[in-house]
Design an enzyme around this catalytic site. Structure first.
Site, mmCIF file in Angstrom:
data_model
loop_
_atom_site.group_PDB
_atom_site.id
_atom_site.type_symbol
_atom_site.label_atom_id
_atom_site.label_comp_id
_atom_site.label_asym_id
_atom_site.label_seq_id
_atom_site.Cartn_x
_atom_site.Cartn_y
_atom_site.Cartn_z
ATOM 1 N N SER A 1 0.940 -1.283 0.108
ATOM 2 C CA SER A 1 0.133 0.077 0.057
ATOM 3 C C SER A 1 1.077 1.112 -0.112
ATOM 4 O O SER A 1 1.755 1.261 0.819
ATOM 5 C CB SER A 1 -0.864 0.072 1.147
ATOM 6 O OG SER A 1 -1.374 1.200 1.315
ATOM 7 N N ASP B 1 -7.943 -1.923 5.123
ATOM 8 C CA ASP B 1 -8.803 -3.031 5.294
ATOM 9 C C ASP B 1 -9.616 -3.148 4.030
ATOM 10 O O ASP B 1 -10.053 -4.414 3.692
ATOM 11 C CB ASP B 1 -9.618 -3.145 6.698
ATOM 12 C CG ASP B 1 -8.833 -3.161 7.780
ATOM 13 O OD1 ASP B 1 -7.632 -3.488 7.855
ATOM 14 O OD2 ASP B 1 -9.343 -2.145 8.819
#
Length: 308
Positions: free
Chosen positions: A216, A248
């Protein structure tokens, strides 16, 4: 069915104040509670996407009762394992004047060897019906640091694809057990490998045992290094909002696309669109369904390989 594991579940409590002033007394304008922990957040997004999701991990005490009560009407099915200790709380204080959030995280209940053995029995039973499993978040006190490595090996023995999303020493040991996918952020990658160049660091993680790495990069999207190649996926434009739960949601996107057998570019586009739609949502940790539908075809996914 997609299984998510949250060994350190939490009751997420959010206080909203006009302005957070150190050493001051504050009148709270709004209080919200919801079941939390990374794997529960992932399962909630999977449920919203229409997937059959099951959550397991540990829950206990009065706080655990509240968590289960809040979880009951939601799509994910509850297969949490009871412990004697009290489930932790996480307290977020949101400052309306700045939009900033201050987070306070309790450590979680002490988990004994008999409780760990009971969880392992539940985990193995659930794997029998799982299309994929995600191992998410921190470890509660009493759980050995190689717990995720153990769970990765059990999933691999059951031929269930396994995604690992944790940090620190549990991540390092978990990678050595050869998970199908790990999803660190850029800072976690740097701490793990010593390299601040994400592509080089991702290559190092693959050499250590991970089958594929999706890193990420925050508002810049994600970087993926897989046996099928490397890609960089990014949203069409920067967005402003609350990033709580965005990572998430990205995990939920990757898992759902894996379960559906989609190719890597489509998996990454879904992860980035869901993550960005979560930043744009008015409620922290949820995703804006209309924004997701609008963003998905506009996510840029381009091949990305190391420079010789």
């Amino acid at each position: 069915m997609i299984l998510t594991v949250t060994l350190n579940t939490a009751l997420d409590v959010t206080y909203t104040v006009d302005a957070l002033v150190p050493h001051g007394s504050h009148r709270v304008g709004e209080v919200t509670e919801r079941p939390g922990g990374k794997g529960l957040n992932v399962a909630r997004v999977l449920g919203a996407l229409g997937h059959d999701a099951v959550v397991t991990g540990f829950v206990g005490g009065a706080t655990g009762d509240v968590l289960r009560g809040l979880l009951a009407p939601l799509p994910p099915r509850d297969a949490l394992v009871e412990v004697a200790g009290n489930t932790r709380r996480t307290l977020a204080i949101t400052d309306r004047s700045t939009g900033d959030t201050t987070q306070l995280n309790e450590p979680g209940p002490q988990v004994g060897s008999a409780e760990w053995a009971a969880f392992l029995r539940t985990y193995e039973e659930l794997l029998a019906g799982a299309d994929a499993v995600a191992l998410c978040g921190s470890l509660p006190p009493g759980i050995h640091v190689g717990a995720y490595a153990e769970l990765v090996r059990i999933a691999r023995a059951a031929a269930v694809p396994v995604l690992l999303d944790t940090s620190g020493e549990p991540l390092r040991r978990g990678i050595a057990a050869r998970p199908d996918l790990v999803k660190p952020n850029a800072e976690e990658l740097a701490r793990l490998t010593g390299s601040r160049e994400p592509l080089r660091a991702a290559g190092d993680v693959r050499r250590r045992g991970a089958h594929a790495v999706v890193a990420s990069l925050g508002p810049e999207g994600v970087l993926a290094l897989t046996p099928d190649g490397g890609w960089r996926a990014a949203p069409p434009a920067p967005v402003r909002g609350n990033p709580t739960g965005a990572g998430d949601s990205a995990v939920a996107g990757l898992l759902s696309a894996l379960a559906e057998g989609l190719p890597w570019p489509e998996r990454l586009a879904r992860a980035v669109a869901l993550s960005t739609a979560t930043v744009l949502a008015p409620t922290a940790g949820e995703f804006d369904a209309a924004a997701y539908a609008e963003l998905l075809p506009r996510v840029t996914v381009e091949p990305h390989t190391p420079t010789p």
